[in-house]
Write a protein that holds these residues in place. Structure first.
Motif, PDB file in Angstrom:
ATOM      1  N   SER A 163       0.805  -1.220   0.000  1.00 40.68           N
ATOM      2  CA  SER A 163       0.000   0.000   0.000  1.00 40.68           C
ATOM      3  C   SER A 163       0.843   1.278   0.000  1.00 40.68           C
ATOM      4  CB  SER A 163      -0.940   0.022   1.214  1.00 40.68           C
ATOM      5  OG  SER A 163      -0.201   0.108   2.417  1.00 40.68           O
ATOM      6  N   SER A 164       2.173   1.147   0.010  1.00 42.76           N
ATOM      7  CA  SER A 164       3.019   2.346   0.071  1.00 42.76           C
ATOM      8  C   SER A 164       3.015   3.093  -1.259  1.00 42.76           C
ATOM      9  CB  SER A 164       4.454   1.986   0.451  1.00 42.76           C
ATOM     10  OG  SER A 164       5.165   1.528  -0.680  1.00 42.76           O
ATOM     11  N   ALA A 165       3.290   4.387  -1.192  1.00 38.72           N
ATOM     12  CA  ALA A 165       3.337   5.219  -2.397  1.00 38.72           C
ATOM     13  C   ALA A 165       4.407   4.729  -3.364  1.00 38.72           C
ATOM     14  CB  ALA A 165       3.613   6.676  -2.005  1.00 38.72           C
ATOM     15  N   PHE A 166       5.507   4.196  -2.840  1.00 42.12           N
ATOM     16  CA  PHE A 166       6.621   3.794  -3.693  1.00 42.12           C
ATOM     17  C   PHE A 166       6.316   2.478  -4.412  1.00 42.12           C
ATOM     18  CE2 PHE A 166       8.262   6.221  -0.067  1.00 42.12           C
ATOM     19  CZ  PHE A 166       8.585   7.372  -0.760  1.00 42.12           C
ATOM     20  N   TYR A 167       5.588   1.585  -3.752  1.00 41.32           N
ATOM     21  CA  TYR A 167       5.149   0.354  -4.404  1.00 41.32           C
ATOM     22  C   TYR A 167       4.216   0.714  -5.561  1.00 41.32           C
ATOM     23  CZ  TYR A 167       3.502  -4.507  -4.764  1.00 41.32           C
ATOM     24  OH  TYR A 167       3.210  -5.765  -5.221  1.00 41.32           O
ATOM     25  N   SER A 168       3.330   1.648  -5.332  1.00 41.64           N
ATOM     26  CA  SER A 168       2.391   2.102  -6.370  1.00 41.64           C
ATOM     27  C   SER A 168       3.120   2.728  -7.544  1.00 41.64           C
ATOM     28  CB  SER A 168       1.419   3.129  -5.761  1.00 41.64           C
ATOM     29  OG  SER A 168       0.733   3.832  -6.768  1.00 41.64           O
ATOM     30  N   SER A 169       4.031   3.634  -7.254  1.00 42.02           N
ATOM     31  CA  SER A 169       4.694   4.379  -8.323  1.00 42.02           C
ATOM     32  C   SER A 169       5.623   3.491  -9.135  1.00 42.02           C
ATOM     33  CB  SER A 169       5.475   5.558  -7.732  1.00 42.02           C
ATOM     34  OG  SER A 169       5.559   6.608  -8.660  1.00 42.02           O
ATOM     35  N   ALA A 170       6.232   2.490  -8.492  1.00 40.14           N
ATOM     36  CA  ALA A 170       7.109   1.562  -9.218  1.00 40.14           C
ATOM     37  C   ALA A 170       6.338   0.814 -10.292  1.00 40.14           C
ATOM     38  CB  ALA A 170       7.754   0.580  -8.243  1.00 40.14           C
ATOM     39  N   ARG A 171       5.040   0.619 -10.073  1.00 40.39           N
ATOM     40  CA  ARG A 171       4.200  -0.128 -11.014  1.00 40.39           C
ATOM     41  C   ARG A 171       3.378   0.782 -11.912  1.00 40.39           C
ATOM     42  NH1 ARG A 171       5.936  -2.462  -6.999  1.00 40.39           N
ATOM     43  NH2 ARG A 171       6.344  -4.701  -6.947  1.00 40.39           N
ATOM     44  N   LEU A 172       3.661   2.078 -11.847  1.00 40.01           N
ATOM     45  CA  LEU A 172       3.015   3.047 -12.719  1.00 40.01           C
ATOM     46  C   LEU A 172       1.513   3.155 -12.463  1.00 40.01           C
ATOM     47  CD1 LEU A 172       5.093   4.297 -14.851  1.00 40.01           C
ATOM     48  CD2 LEU A 172       3.458   3.565 -16.537  1.00 40.01           C
ATOM     49  N   TRP A 173       1.109   3.006 -11.208  1.00 39.65           N
ATOM     50  CA  TRP A 173      -0.294   3.222 -10.865  1.00 39.65           C
ATOM     51  C   TRP A 173      -0.583   4.720 -10.687  1.00 39.65           C
ATOM     52  CZ3 TRP A 173      -0.428  -0.904  -6.362  1.00 39.65           C
ATOM     53  CH2 TRP A 173      -0.262  -2.173  -6.922  1.00 39.65           C
TER      54      TRP A 173
END
Length: 474
Positions: A451-461
């Motif tokens: 749920s972290s912002a960095f997990y999201s951004s790494a996957r281009l969400w």
């Protein structure tokens, strides 16, 4: 720290090899020669971070928005210091997102091609499907039909499917000695025919400028190539949007204070007006339905002189708040006013096993708000400043509802459910038992990580993690 690491591409050794041995400019130096000024909004810089492709960000390309000759442009530039600019699945996704932005906002596209082509071991994730690599070429054709200009610079290797990127652009420049363009390079020619041919003879700048006609302009150096592209753009007859000199006030409170306001504990929702007062011109906000559905803040204001509608969470999205949101979004659509969504949703409390009438009414109201968001024919920009949970993500114009842009603060959380509620959710069958503790703990840790912002951004969400104090500028 992460942005600093990503800005170094494949690392210092790779940059030295790229610039000294191969006599090429680093991708960020190329952009400096192209842009009118230093302002460049990099899109999803953390894409590929810590994904299973190695120890460096695996996107292998840099995308962003900046100005050339006063015209806003979308840039898609290969970074050959990251695995030779080889295209990985996340790199395809990143380029497709940049093209989507170009089409949605009618922005001129600039391709800086320096790539070894697709990473073959992952071909099943790159090649055959609708959202894979071939879609890049499809989009180029569609943009041409939409009369959105596209230009390209061949400033390095341009192999296999990637060779179609510059040849499908309207005008292409190739750089002598470093720019090459072919479907299969010298090693494959040697393997197939036994013949040795040098890259220049097979697909160098002179061949494509004088014989094949695949490129339209010959440049003896990279600097000359970028001057050429600037000249091309100045003659496209693609008028820049009129930049009115709009006098605007700064907020009464410093944007730097947002660093102290960004929540770190998700047990509470930050009063969102404190944030708005650091973002709006003159800290002025004309609230709409101030005393109704108070867990959603709606109203009008100015950001750098531009009128915007604000839809901001201030607690759980209740029945009344959802109806208020629907009404306000329809107003903005009718008046042609862009909408800024600030997601700051409170995690929903655990629901009783029997669905109450109030709960079902709230579902219907949220569905109405989702319909209003989906159908609003105005630009929509979403900033996740806190939590982004479950269905409230949809009603607040999350990624699946196609906002023009979606950015996140570093503290943002994106999840279907809040993992803290797991210990209170009864298991199937009506038992109050919370199940195996270790299994529950593992699941909560997994959800926390994902749920972290960095997990999201790494996957281009999203389109990037931005610092809170830069929100107005972005």
């Amino acid at each position: 720290e992460l942005l600093e690491m990503v800005s170094k591409g494949g690392g210092e050794n790779a940059i030295l090899r790229h610039t000294q041995r191969n006599k090429k400019l680093f991708v960020r130096e190329r952009l400096k020669l192209l842009l009118d000024d230093e302002y460049f909004l990099e899109l999803s810089p953390l894409a590929g971070l810590n994904m299973p492709y190695g120890d460096v960000p695996a996107a292998g390309c840099l995308t962003g928005i900046g100005k050339i000759c006063g015209v806003w442009c979308v840039f898609m530039a290969n970074d050959a210091t990251v695995k030779g600019g080889t295209i990985y699945p996340i790199g395809v996704k990143k380029q497709l997102r940049a093209q989507e932005i170009a089409m949605q906002n009618r922005l001129l596209s600039v391709y800086l091609v320096d790539s070894g082509g697709a990473f073959l071991p992952l071909q099943s994730e790159l090649f055959p499907d609708k959202s894979h690599g071939g879609r890049i070429f499809y989009n180029e054709a569609i943009m041409s039909a939409m009369r959105i200009p596209q230009v390209a610079v061949v400033c390095g290797s341009c192999v296999a499917g990637g060779a179609y990127v510059p040849t499908m652009a309207e005008e292409a420049v190739i750089v002598d000695k470093i720019g090459t363009l072919f479907l299969a390079g010298p090693p494959l020619v040697k393997a197939a025919t036994g013949e040795y041919v040098c890259p220049e003879d097979l697909g160098g700048a002179k061949l494509h400028s004088e014989v094949s006609g695949c490129t339209d302009h010959f440049a003896s150096s990279e600097k000359e190539a970028y001057e050429c592209i600037r000249n091309v753009i100045s003659t496209l007859n693609y008028d820049p949007l009129p930049e009115e000199v709009i006098e605007h006030e700064r907020p009464l409170y410093s944007a730097d204070e947002l660093l102290g306001l960004a929540p770190q504990d998700y047990r509470c929702t930050l009063p969102v007006k404190l944030i708005l007062s650091r973002l709006m011109d003159g800290s002025r906000f004309q609230e709409f339905k101030a005393n109704y559905g108070i867990t959603l803040i709606t109203g009008f204001g100015l950001v750098e002189g531009h009128v915007v509608g604000i839809v901001a969470n201030n607690g759980e999205l209740s029945h009344d708040a959802s109806l208020k949101g629907s009404h306000f979004i329809q107003l903005c659509s009718q008046r042609n006013i862009p909408i800024l969504f600030f997601q700051n949703t409170a995690p929903p409390t655990a629901q009783p096993t029997s669905i109450s009438q109030a709960h079902s009414n709230r579902l219907k109201a949220q569905a109405s708000m989702m319909a209003a968001v989906a159908c609003a024919a105005v630009p929509k920009i979403t900033i996740v400043i806190g939590g982004c949970y479950g269905s409230e993500s949809y009603a607040m114009c999350g990624r699946s509802f196609s906002p023009n842009f979606l950015f996140m603060w570093p503290n943002a959380r994106v999840a279907l459910v809040d993992s803290r509620h797991f210990s209170t959710v009864p298991q199937a069958g009506g038992n109050d038992c919370t199940g195996d503790d270790s299994e529950l703990k593992h699941l909560k840790e997994k959800l926390e990580e994902e749920s972290s912002a960095f997990y999201s951004s790494a996957r281009l969400w999203d389109d990037g993690v931005i610092l809170p104090q830069n929100t107005r500028k972005v």
